[in-house]
Design a protein around this motif. Sequence first.
Motif, PDB file in Angstrom:
ATOM      1  N   ASN A  63       0.807  -1.213   0.000  1.00 57.97           N
ATOM      2  CA  ASN A  63       0.000   0.000   0.000  1.00 57.97           C
ATOM      3  C   ASN A  63       0.842   1.265   0.000  1.00 57.97           C
ATOM      4  OD1 ASN A  63      -2.452   1.492   0.183  1.00 57.97           O
ATOM      5  ND2 ASN A  63      -2.070   1.780   2.365  1.00 57.97           N
ATOM      6  N   SER A  64       2.077   1.178   0.512  1.00 61.18           N
ATOM      7  CA  SER A  64       2.962   2.349   0.534  1.00 61.18           C
ATOM      8  C   SER A  64       3.705   2.530  -0.778  1.00 61.18           C
ATOM      9  CB  SER A  64       3.971   2.222   1.679  1.00 61.18           C
ATOM     10  OG  SER A  64       4.924   1.199   1.391  1.00 61.18           O
ATOM     11  N   GLY A  65       3.569   1.561  -1.692  1.00 58.67           N
ATOM     12  CA  GLY A  65       4.265   1.642  -2.976  1.00 58.67           C
ATOM     13  C   GLY A  65       5.596   0.923  -3.005  1.00 58.67           C
ATOM     14  N   THR A  66       5.958   0.285  -1.903  1.00 58.91           N
ATOM     15  CA  THR A  66       7.211  -0.457  -1.848  1.00 58.91           C
ATOM     16  C   THR A  66       7.083  -1.767  -2.625  1.00 58.91           C
ATOM     17  OG1 THR A  66       7.734   0.471   0.322  1.00 58.91           O
ATOM     18  CG2 THR A  66       8.889  -1.550  -0.315  1.00 58.91           C
ATOM     19  N   THR A  67       8.065  -2.051  -3.454  1.00 56.54           N
ATOM     20  CA  THR A  67       8.066  -3.295  -4.203  1.00 56.54           C
ATOM     21  C   THR A  67       8.452  -4.441  -3.280  1.00 56.54           C
ATOM     22  OG1 THR A  67       8.630  -2.192  -6.293  1.00 56.54           O
ATOM     23  CG2 THR A  67       9.092  -4.535  -6.146  1.00 56.54           C
ATOM     24  N   VAL A  68       7.570  -5.428  -3.169  1.00 57.17           N
ATOM     25  CA  VAL A  68       7.833  -6.558  -2.276  1.00 57.17           C
ATOM     26  C   VAL A  68       8.133  -7.838  -3.057  1.00 57.17           C
ATOM     27  CG1 VAL A  68       6.437  -5.568  -0.426  1.00 57.17           C
ATOM     28  CG2 VAL A  68       5.346  -7.062  -2.104  1.00 57.17           C
ATOM     29  N   TRP A  69       7.900  -7.823  -4.346  1.00 65.41           N
ATOM     30  CA  TRP A  69       8.227  -8.972  -5.203  1.00 65.41           C
ATOM     31  C   TRP A  69       8.277  -8.492  -6.635  1.00 65.41           C
ATOM     32  CZ3 TRP A  69       5.783 -11.592  -9.291  1.00 65.41           C
ATOM     33  CH2 TRP A  69       6.301 -12.858  -9.615  1.00 65.41           C
ATOM     34  N   SER A  70       9.124  -9.108  -7.425  1.00 63.65           N
ATOM     35  CA  SER A  70       9.199  -8.734  -8.836  1.00 63.65           C
ATOM     36  C   SER A  70       9.679  -9.926  -9.656  1.00 63.65           C
ATOM     37  CB  SER A  70      10.134  -7.539  -9.049  1.00 63.65           C
ATOM     38  OG  SER A  70      11.470  -7.883  -8.720  1.00 63.65           O
ATOM     39  N   TYR A  71       9.385  -9.858 -10.951  1.00 60.24           N
ATOM     40  CA  TYR A  71       9.869 -10.875 -11.868  1.00 60.24           C
ATOM     41  C   TYR A  71      10.082 -10.227 -13.218  1.00 60.24           C
ATOM     42  CZ  TYR A  71      10.333 -15.092 -14.648  1.00 60.24           C
ATOM     43  OH  TYR A  71      10.823 -16.059 -15.497  1.00 60.24           O
ATOM     44  N   SER A  72      11.237 -10.487 -13.816  1.00 57.27           N
ATOM     45  CA  SER A  72      11.531  -9.897 -15.120  1.00 57.27           C
ATOM     46  C   SER A  72      12.305 -10.827 -16.043  1.00 57.27           C
ATOM     47  CB  SER A  72      12.333  -8.600 -14.940  1.00 57.27           C
ATOM     48  OG  SER A  72      13.570  -8.853 -14.283  1.00 57.27           O
ATOM     49  N   THR A  73      12.811 -11.920 -15.537  1.00 50.91           N
ATOM     50  CA  THR A  73      13.720 -12.771 -16.297  1.00 50.91           C
ATOM     51  C   THR A  73      13.155 -13.181 -17.656  1.00 50.91           C
ATOM     52  OG1 THR A  73      14.581 -13.651 -14.211  1.00 50.91           O
ATOM     53  CG2 THR A  73      15.101 -14.874 -16.225  1.00 50.91           C
ATOM     54  N   GLY A  74      13.771 -12.681 -18.704  1.00 49.34           N
ATOM     55  CA  GLY A  74      13.426 -13.101 -20.063  1.00 49.34           C
ATOM     56  C   GLY A  74      12.134 -12.560 -20.613  1.00 49.34           C
ATOM     57  N   LEU A  75      11.452 -11.699 -19.865  1.00 48.03           N
ATOM     58  CA  LEU A  75      10.169 -11.196 -20.343  1.00 48.03           C
ATOM     59  C   LEU A  75      10.351 -10.236 -21.514  1.00 48.03           C
ATOM     60  CD1 LEU A  75       8.201 -10.480 -17.027  1.00 48.03           C
ATOM     61  CD2 LEU A  75       8.159 -12.539 -18.445  1.00 48.03           C
ATOM     62  N   ASN A  76       9.324 -10.182 -22.375  1.00 46.52           N
ATOM     63  CA  ASN A  76       9.350  -9.279 -23.521  1.00 46.52           C
ATOM     64  C   ASN A  76       7.962  -8.657 -23.676  1.00 46.52           C
ATOM     65  OD1 ASN A  76       9.782  -7.908 -25.893  1.00 46.52           O
ATOM     66  ND2 ASN A  76      10.384  -9.697 -27.106  1.00 46.52           N
ATOM     67  N   ASN A  77       7.821  -7.447 -23.150  1.00 47.23           N
ATOM     68  CA  ASN A  77       6.553  -6.704 -23.203  1.00 47.23           C
ATOM     69  C   ASN A  77       5.363  -7.514 -22.686  1.00 47.23           C
ATOM     70  OD1 ASN A  77       8.256  -4.923 -24.520  1.00 47.23           O
ATOM     71  ND2 ASN A  77       6.658  -4.180 -25.869  1.00 47.23           N
ATOM     72  N   PRO A  78       5.405  -7.932 -21.429  1.00 46.39           N
ATOM     73  CA  PRO A  78       4.254  -8.659 -20.867  1.00 46.39           C
ATOM     74  C   PRO A  78       3.028  -7.759 -20.815  1.00 46.39           C
ATOM     75  CG  PRO A  78       5.722  -7.952 -19.126  1.00 46.39           C
ATOM     76  CD  PRO A  78       6.422  -7.638 -20.414  1.00 46.39           C
ATOM     77  N   MET A  79       1.841  -8.371 -20.890  1.00 44.98           N
ATOM     78  CA  MET A  79       0.596  -7.601 -20.927  1.00 44.98           C
ATOM     79  C   MET A  79      -0.381  -7.948 -19.814  1.00 44.98           C
ATOM     80  SD  MET A  79       0.483  -5.437 -23.533  1.00 44.98           S
ATOM     81  CE  MET A  79       1.267  -5.122 -25.123  1.00 44.98           C
TER      82      MET A  79
END
Length: 373
Positions: A63-79
Amino acid sequence: MKNKKNILREVVVLSIIISIVLSSFVVSGFSTNIIVNNKLDTLSSGNTLIVDTMNTRIIEVDNSGTTVWSYSTGLNNPMDVERLSNGNTLISDTWNNRVIEVDNSGTIVWSISTGLLVTFDAERLPNGNTLIADNNHNRVIEVDSSGTTVWQKINLAIPTDVERLQNGNTLIADCGNDRIIEVDNSGTIVWSYSSGLNRPTDVERLSDGNTLIAGNNNNNVIEVTNSGSIVWSYSTGLDHPHDVERLSNGNTLIADGYNNRIIEVDNSGSIVWSHTSGLNTAFDAERIENQPPNNPVIDGPANGKVDVTLTYNISAVDPDGDEVYFWIEWFQGCPGVYWQGPYDSGEVVEFQNSWGTKGTYVITVKAKDSNDA
Protein backbone atom coordinates in the motif's frame (compact mmCIF):
# COMPACT_ATOMS: atom_id res chain seq x y z
CA MET A 1 -9.95 -10.19 -13.14
CA LYS A 2 -11.65 -8.92 -8.88
CA ASN A 3 -18.03 -4.42 -1.07
CA LYS A 4 -16.33 -5.50 1.85
CA LYS A 5 -17.37 -4.89 5.41
CA ASN A 6 -16.34 -6.15 8.78
CA ILE A 7 -18.04 -9.39 9.64
CA LEU A 8 -17.92 -11.85 12.52
CA ARG A 9 -18.42 -15.42 11.41
CA GLU A 10 -19.08 -18.23 13.86
CA VAL A 11 -17.93 -21.67 12.92
CA VAL A 12 -18.01 -24.77 15.10
CA VAL A 13 -14.60 -26.27 14.53
CA LEU A 14 -14.30 -28.73 17.39
CA SER A 15 -16.57 -29.89 20.16
CA ILE A 16 -14.93 -31.51 23.18
CA ILE A 17 -16.75 -32.77 26.23
CA ILE A 18 -14.51 -32.76 29.29
CA SER A 19 -15.46 -34.29 32.62
CA ILE A 20 -14.07 -32.31 35.53
CA VAL A 21 -13.44 -34.85 38.29
CA LEU A 22 -13.30 -33.74 41.92
CA SER A 23 -12.81 -36.37 44.59
CA SER A 24 -15.39 -39.05 43.90
CA PHE A 25 -17.95 -37.26 41.74
CA VAL A 26 -18.11 -36.10 38.15
CA VAL A 27 -19.33 -32.70 37.11
CA SER A 28 -20.39 -31.50 33.67
CA GLY A 29 -17.73 -30.62 31.16
CA PHE A 30 -17.56 -27.95 28.48
CA SER A 31 -17.93 -27.70 24.74
CA THR A 32 -15.58 -25.69 22.58
CA ASN A 33 -16.86 -23.27 19.95
CA ILE A 34 -14.45 -21.43 17.70
CA ILE A 35 -15.44 -17.92 16.60
CA VAL A 36 -13.40 -16.57 13.73
CA ASN A 37 -12.95 -12.84 13.43
CA ASN A 38 -13.01 -12.31 9.67
CA LYS A 39 -12.50 -8.57 9.51
CA LEU A 40 -11.64 -7.70 5.95
CA ASP A 41 -9.80 -4.63 4.78
CA THR A 42 -8.69 -4.23 1.20
CA LEU A 43 -6.63 -1.12 0.60
CA SER A 44 -4.91 -1.15 3.97
CA SER A 45 -3.69 -4.70 3.53
CA GLY A 46 -3.92 -5.82 -0.11
CA ASN A 47 -0.86 -5.64 -2.31
CA THR A 48 -1.14 -4.81 -6.00
CA LEU A 49 0.35 -6.75 -8.91
CA ILE A 50 1.37 -4.52 -11.82
CA VAL A 51 2.46 -5.25 -15.37
CA ASP A 52 5.14 -2.64 -16.08
CA THR A 53 5.11 -3.44 -19.76
CA MET A 54 7.86 -1.33 -21.31
CA ASN A 55 10.15 -2.04 -18.37
CA THR A 56 9.50 -5.72 -19.14
CA ARG A 57 8.73 -6.68 -15.56
CA ILE A 58 6.03 -7.68 -13.14
CA ILE A 59 6.05 -6.02 -9.72
CA GLU A 60 4.04 -6.48 -6.54
CA VAL A 61 3.78 -3.36 -4.41
CA ASP A 62 2.30 -2.85 -0.96
CA ASN A 63 0.00 0.00 0.00
CA SER A 64 2.96 2.35 0.53
CA GLY A 65 4.26 1.64 -2.98
CA THR A 66 7.21 -0.46 -1.85
CA THR A 67 8.07 -3.29 -4.20
CA VAL A 68 7.83 -6.56 -2.28
CA TRP A 69 8.23 -8.97 -5.20
CA SER A 70 9.20 -8.73 -8.84
CA TYR A 71 9.87 -10.87 -11.87
CA SER A 72 11.53 -9.90 -15.12
CA THR A 73 13.72 -12.77 -16.30
CA GLY A 74 13.43 -13.10 -20.06
CA LEU A 75 10.17 -11.20 -20.34
CA ASN A 76 9.35 -9.28 -23.52
CA ASN A 77 6.55 -6.70 -23.20
CA PRO A 78 4.25 -8.66 -20.87
CA MET A 79 0.60 -7.60 -20.93
CA ASP A 80 -1.23 -9.49 -18.18
CA VAL A 81 -0.65 -11.02 -14.76
CA GLU A 82 -2.71 -13.08 -12.33
CA ARG A 83 -1.82 -14.32 -8.84
CA LEU A 84 -2.99 -17.90 -8.54
CA SER A 85 -4.54 -19.59 -5.53
CA ASN A 86 -1.38 -21.66 -5.03
CA GLY A 87 0.68 -18.47 -4.66
CA ASN A 88 2.26 -18.71 -8.09
CA THR A 89 1.94 -16.01 -10.71
CA LEU A 90 0.55 -16.45 -14.23
CA ILE A 91 2.10 -14.09 -16.80
CA SER A 92 1.16 -13.35 -20.39
CA ASP A 93 4.64 -12.83 -21.84
CA THR A 94 3.20 -11.20 -24.91
CA TRP A 95 6.02 -10.67 -27.37
CA ASN A 96 7.63 -13.96 -26.41
CA ASN A 97 4.38 -15.58 -27.59
CA ARG A 98 3.97 -17.57 -24.41
CA VAL A 99 2.20 -17.87 -21.07
CA ILE A 100 4.28 -18.84 -18.04
CA GLU A 101 3.55 -19.72 -14.42
CA VAL A 102 6.32 -18.84 -11.98
CA ASP A 103 6.62 -19.61 -8.30
CA ASN A 104 7.65 -17.12 -5.63
CA SER A 105 11.33 -17.78 -6.28
CA GLY A 106 10.91 -17.00 -10.00
CA THR A 107 11.18 -20.57 -11.23
CA ILE A 108 8.99 -21.36 -14.24
CA VAL A 109 6.79 -24.28 -13.22
CA TRP A 110 4.49 -24.33 -16.27
CA SER A 111 4.48 -22.73 -19.70
CA ILE A 112 2.90 -22.88 -23.10
CA SER A 113 4.13 -21.33 -26.32
CA THR A 114 3.40 -23.78 -29.13
CA GLY A 115 1.18 -22.22 -31.77
CA LEU A 116 0.73 -18.90 -29.96
CA LEU A 117 1.28 -15.48 -31.48
CA VAL A 118 1.14 -12.41 -29.21
CA THR A 119 -0.43 -13.64 -25.96
CA PHE A 120 -2.39 -10.72 -24.50
CA ASP A 121 -4.23 -12.34 -21.60
CA ALA A 122 -4.43 -15.57 -19.64
CA GLU A 123 -6.73 -16.84 -16.90
CA ARG A 124 -6.35 -20.03 -14.89
CA LEU A 125 -9.67 -21.85 -14.56
CA PRO A 126 -10.92 -23.80 -11.53
CA ASN A 127 -10.46 -27.06 -13.46
CA GLY A 128 -6.76 -26.29 -13.93
CA ASN A 129 -7.06 -25.36 -17.58
CA THR A 130 -5.91 -21.99 -18.88
CA LEU A 131 -7.81 -19.50 -21.06
CA ILE A 132 -5.61 -17.51 -23.44
CA ALA A 133 -6.26 -14.55 -25.70
CA ASP A 134 -4.13 -15.56 -28.69
CA ASN A 135 -4.17 -12.06 -30.11
CA ASN A 136 -2.60 -12.29 -33.53
CA HIS A 137 -4.27 -15.58 -34.31
CA ASN A 138 -7.59 -13.82 -33.70
CA ARG A 139 -8.83 -16.46 -31.32
CA VAL A 140 -9.33 -17.40 -27.69
CA ILE A 141 -8.31 -20.89 -26.62
CA GLU A 142 -8.61 -23.06 -23.53
CA VAL A 143 -5.73 -25.45 -22.98
CA ASP A 144 -5.25 -28.20 -20.43
CA SER A 145 -2.10 -28.62 -18.36
CA SER A 146 -0.42 -30.54 -21.17
CA GLY A 147 -1.05 -27.69 -23.61
CA THR A 148 -3.78 -29.46 -25.57
CA THR A 149 -6.49 -27.14 -26.86
CA VAL A 150 -9.84 -28.29 -25.47
CA TRP A 151 -11.98 -25.30 -26.54
CA GLN A 152 -11.63 -22.28 -28.77
CA LYS A 153 -13.48 -19.32 -30.24
CA ILE A 154 -12.13 -18.27 -33.62
CA ASN A 155 -12.82 -15.50 -36.15
CA LEU A 156 -12.19 -12.72 -33.64
CA ALA A 157 -10.16 -9.58 -34.28
CA ILE A 158 -7.11 -9.15 -31.99
CA PRO A 159 -8.80 -10.24 -28.75
CA THR A 160 -7.15 -8.65 -25.73
CA ASP A 161 -8.99 -10.08 -22.71
CA VAL A 162 -10.93 -13.21 -21.83
CA GLU A 163 -12.88 -14.30 -18.76
CA ARG A 164 -14.78 -17.52 -18.06
CA LEU A 165 -18.09 -16.73 -16.37
CA GLN A 166 -19.80 -18.71 -13.62
CA ASN A 167 -22.49 -19.81 -16.08
CA GLY A 168 -19.81 -21.44 -18.23
CA ASN A 169 -19.93 -18.80 -20.93
CA THR A 170 -16.87 -16.82 -21.97
CA LEU A 171 -16.57 -13.03 -21.99
CA ILE A 172 -14.19 -11.59 -24.59
CA ALA A 173 -12.81 -8.15 -25.37
CA ASP A 174 -12.92 -8.45 -29.18
CA CYS A 175 -10.76 -5.37 -29.49
CA GLY A 176 -10.36 -5.09 -33.25
CA ASN A 177 -14.09 -5.44 -33.75
CA ASP A 178 -14.74 -2.69 -31.17
CA ARG A 179 -17.04 -4.87 -29.11
CA ILE A 180 -17.46 -7.03 -26.03
CA ILE A 181 -19.06 -10.42 -26.60
CA GLU A 182 -20.26 -13.25 -24.39
CA VAL A 183 -20.27 -16.64 -26.07
CA ASP A 184 -21.61 -19.99 -24.93
CA ASN A 185 -19.71 -23.26 -25.12
CA SER A 186 -20.67 -23.68 -28.78
CA GLY A 187 -19.23 -20.26 -29.62
CA THR A 188 -22.62 -18.66 -30.18
CA ILE A 189 -22.79 -15.01 -29.16
CA VAL A 190 -25.43 -14.69 -26.42
CA TRP A 191 -24.69 -11.07 -25.39
CA SER A 192 -22.71 -8.21 -26.81
CA TYR A 193 -21.98 -4.54 -26.31
CA SER A 194 -20.41 -2.22 -28.84
CA SER A 195 -22.10 1.19 -28.59
CA GLY A 196 -19.42 3.84 -28.97
CA LEU A 197 -16.54 1.51 -28.14
CA ASN A 198 -13.15 2.17 -29.68
CA ARG A 199 -10.64 -0.62 -29.08
CA PRO A 200 -11.88 -2.01 -25.75
CA THR A 201 -9.01 -3.88 -24.12
CA ASP A 202 -10.43 -5.28 -20.89
CA VAL A 203 -13.76 -6.54 -19.59
CA GLU A 204 -15.07 -7.84 -16.27
CA ARG A 205 -18.52 -9.21 -15.42
CA LEU A 206 -19.59 -7.90 -12.01
CA SER A 207 -21.52 -9.81 -9.36
CA ASP A 208 -24.70 -7.81 -10.07
CA GLY A 209 -24.60 -8.78 -13.76
CA ASN A 210 -23.24 -5.46 -15.00
CA THR A 211 -20.13 -5.36 -17.15
CA LEU A 212 -17.04 -3.21 -16.59
CA ILE A 213 -15.13 -2.20 -19.74
CA ALA A 214 -11.83 -0.43 -20.37
CA GLY A 215 -12.31 1.70 -23.47
CA ASN A 216 -8.69 2.07 -24.48
CA ASN A 217 -9.05 4.54 -27.35
CA ASN A 218 -12.10 6.09 -25.68
CA ASN A 219 -9.88 7.03 -22.72
CA ASN A 220 -12.57 5.93 -20.31
CA VAL A 221 -13.87 3.13 -18.16
CA ILE A 222 -17.60 2.35 -18.25
CA GLU A 223 -19.99 0.07 -16.41
CA VAL A 224 -22.98 -1.09 -18.43
CA THR A 225 -26.08 -3.07 -17.55
CA ASN A 226 -27.23 -6.16 -19.38
CA SER A 227 -29.48 -3.92 -21.50
CA GLY A 228 -26.50 -1.72 -22.42
CA SER A 229 -27.24 1.33 -20.25
CA ILE A 230 -24.16 3.08 -18.86
CA VAL A 231 -24.59 3.31 -15.07
CA TRP A 232 -21.06 4.45 -14.11
CA SER A 233 -18.09 5.86 -15.90
CA TYR A 234 -14.70 7.40 -15.24
CA SER A 235 -12.52 9.30 -17.68
CA THR A 236 -10.80 12.17 -15.83
CA GLY A 237 -7.24 12.42 -17.10
CA LEU A 238 -7.07 8.89 -18.47
CA ASP A 239 -4.74 8.12 -21.34
CA HIS A 240 -5.43 4.76 -22.95
CA PRO A 241 -6.55 2.77 -19.92
CA HIS A 242 -5.78 -0.84 -20.63
CA ASP A 243 -7.16 -2.74 -17.66
CA VAL A 244 -9.91 -2.30 -15.08
CA GLU A 245 -10.94 -4.23 -11.99
CA ARG A 246 -13.80 -3.67 -9.54
CA LEU A 247 -12.52 -4.22 -6.03
CA SER A 248 -14.46 -5.87 -3.24
CA ASN A 249 -14.65 -2.52 -1.39
CA GLY A 250 -16.60 -1.08 -4.35
CA ASN A 251 -13.70 0.98 -5.69
CA THR A 252 -12.25 0.53 -9.16
CA LEU A 253 -8.62 -0.21 -9.99
CA ILE A 254 -7.45 1.16 -13.35
CA ALA A 255 -4.22 0.57 -15.27
CA ASP A 256 -3.88 4.01 -16.86
CA GLY A 257 -1.50 2.85 -19.58
CA TYR A 258 0.19 5.85 -21.14
CA ASN A 259 0.00 7.90 -17.95
CA ASN A 260 2.29 5.28 -16.47
CA ARG A 261 0.21 4.85 -13.34
CA ILE A 262 -2.19 2.62 -11.49
CA ILE A 263 -5.08 4.39 -9.78
CA GLU A 264 -7.87 3.32 -7.44
CA VAL A 265 -10.97 5.49 -7.64
CA ASP A 266 -14.07 5.43 -5.48
CA ASN A 267 -17.62 5.57 -6.78
CA SER A 268 -17.54 9.38 -6.88
CA GLY A 269 -14.40 9.32 -9.04
CA SER A 270 -11.98 10.46 -6.34
CA ILE A 271 -8.54 8.87 -6.51
CA VAL A 272 -7.96 7.15 -3.18
CA TRP A 273 -4.70 5.36 -4.05
CA SER A 274 -2.18 5.45 -6.85
CA HIS A 275 1.20 4.12 -7.85
CA THR A 276 3.41 5.75 -10.45
CA SER A 277 7.01 5.36 -9.34
CA GLY A 278 9.19 3.96 -12.10
CA LEU A 279 6.38 2.70 -14.30
CA ASN A 280 6.61 2.81 -18.08
CA THR A 281 3.31 1.89 -19.76
CA ALA A 282 1.27 0.22 -17.04
CA PHE A 283 -0.96 -2.22 -18.88
CA ASP A 284 -2.42 -4.42 -16.15
CA ALA A 285 -3.03 -4.40 -12.39
CA GLU A 286 -4.59 -6.80 -9.94
CA ARG A 287 -5.30 -6.14 -6.28
CA ILE A 288 -4.32 -9.11 -4.18
CA GLU A 289 -7.03 -8.94 -1.55
CA ASN A 290 -5.70 -9.83 1.86
CA GLN A 291 -7.47 -12.91 3.15
CA PRO A 292 -8.24 -13.56 6.81
CA PRO A 293 -6.90 -16.67 8.51
CA ASN A 294 -8.77 -19.90 8.04
CA ASN A 295 -10.88 -21.22 10.90
CA PRO A 296 -8.67 -21.78 13.93
CA VAL A 297 -8.20 -25.36 15.05
CA ILE A 298 -8.11 -26.36 18.72
CA ASP A 299 -6.98 -29.71 20.04
CA GLY A 300 -6.84 -30.80 23.66
CA PRO A 301 -7.60 -33.51 26.19
CA ALA A 302 -11.09 -34.86 26.70
CA ASN A 303 -10.77 -35.23 30.47
CA GLY A 304 -9.52 -33.08 33.31
CA LYS A 305 -9.71 -32.34 37.00
CA VAL A 306 -10.59 -29.18 38.85
CA ASP A 307 -7.51 -26.98 39.43
CA VAL A 308 -5.39 -29.19 37.18
CA THR A 309 -3.83 -27.36 34.24
CA LEU A 310 -4.87 -28.57 30.79
CA THR A 311 -2.92 -27.92 27.59
CA TYR A 312 -4.57 -27.03 24.29
CA ASN A 313 -2.92 -26.73 20.89
CA ILE A 314 -4.30 -23.92 18.75
CA SER A 315 -3.37 -23.08 15.17
CA ALA A 316 -4.66 -21.17 12.16
CA VAL A 317 -3.44 -21.09 8.59
CA ASP A 318 -3.38 -17.72 6.84
CA PRO A 319 -3.92 -18.07 3.05
CA ASP A 320 -1.45 -15.25 2.42
CA GLY A 321 1.17 -16.67 4.77
CA ASP A 322 0.85 -13.73 7.17
CA GLU A 323 1.59 -14.10 10.87
CA VAL A 324 -1.45 -14.76 13.05
CA TYR A 325 -2.70 -13.67 16.48
CA PHE A 326 -5.12 -15.44 18.81
CA TRP A 327 -7.75 -14.07 21.21
CA ILE A 328 -8.78 -16.76 23.68
CA GLU A 329 -11.65 -16.51 26.13
CA TRP A 330 -11.54 -19.54 28.40
CA PHE A 331 -15.06 -18.96 29.67
CA GLN A 332 -17.77 -16.37 29.07
CA GLY A 333 -16.85 -13.12 30.80
CA CYS A 334 -13.26 -14.23 31.34
CA PRO A 335 -11.30 -11.12 32.46
CA GLY A 336 -8.07 -9.84 30.90
CA VAL A 337 -8.55 -11.32 27.43
CA TYR A 338 -6.14 -9.87 24.84
CA TRP A 339 -4.59 -10.69 21.46
CA GLN A 340 -1.56 -12.97 21.73
CA GLY A 341 1.12 -13.36 19.07
CA PRO A 342 2.36 -13.10 16.47
CA TYR A 343 2.80 -16.71 15.44
CA ASP A 344 3.68 -18.19 12.08
CA SER A 345 0.86 -19.23 9.81
CA GLY A 346 0.02 -22.85 10.62
CA GLU A 347 2.20 -22.89 13.74
CA VAL A 348 0.74 -25.05 16.52
CA VAL A 349 0.84 -23.04 19.74
CA GLU A 350 0.36 -24.43 23.24
CA PHE A 351 -1.97 -22.64 25.62
CA GLN A 352 -2.81 -23.75 29.14
CA ASN A 353 -5.69 -23.16 31.50
CA SER A 354 -7.35 -24.66 34.55
CA TRP A 355 -10.87 -24.35 35.94
CA GLY A 356 -11.38 -23.93 39.67
CA THR A 357 -15.01 -24.93 39.86
CA LYS A 358 -17.21 -27.48 38.22
CA GLY A 359 -19.40 -26.41 35.36
CA THR A 360 -19.81 -26.11 31.61
CA TYR A 361 -17.30 -23.83 29.90
CA VAL A 362 -17.15 -22.41 26.37
CA ILE A 363 -13.75 -21.56 24.96
CA THR A 364 -13.97 -18.78 22.38
CA VAL A 365 -11.04 -18.35 19.99
CA LYS A 366 -10.62 -15.59 17.42
CA ALA A 367 -7.85 -15.40 14.87
CA LYS A 368 -6.56 -12.42 12.90
CA ASP A 369 -3.53 -11.84 10.74
CA SER A 370 -0.82 -9.19 10.93
CA ASN A 371 -2.92 -6.95 8.68
CA ASP A 372 -5.83 -7.06 11.15
CA ALA A 373 -7.90 -9.27 8.87
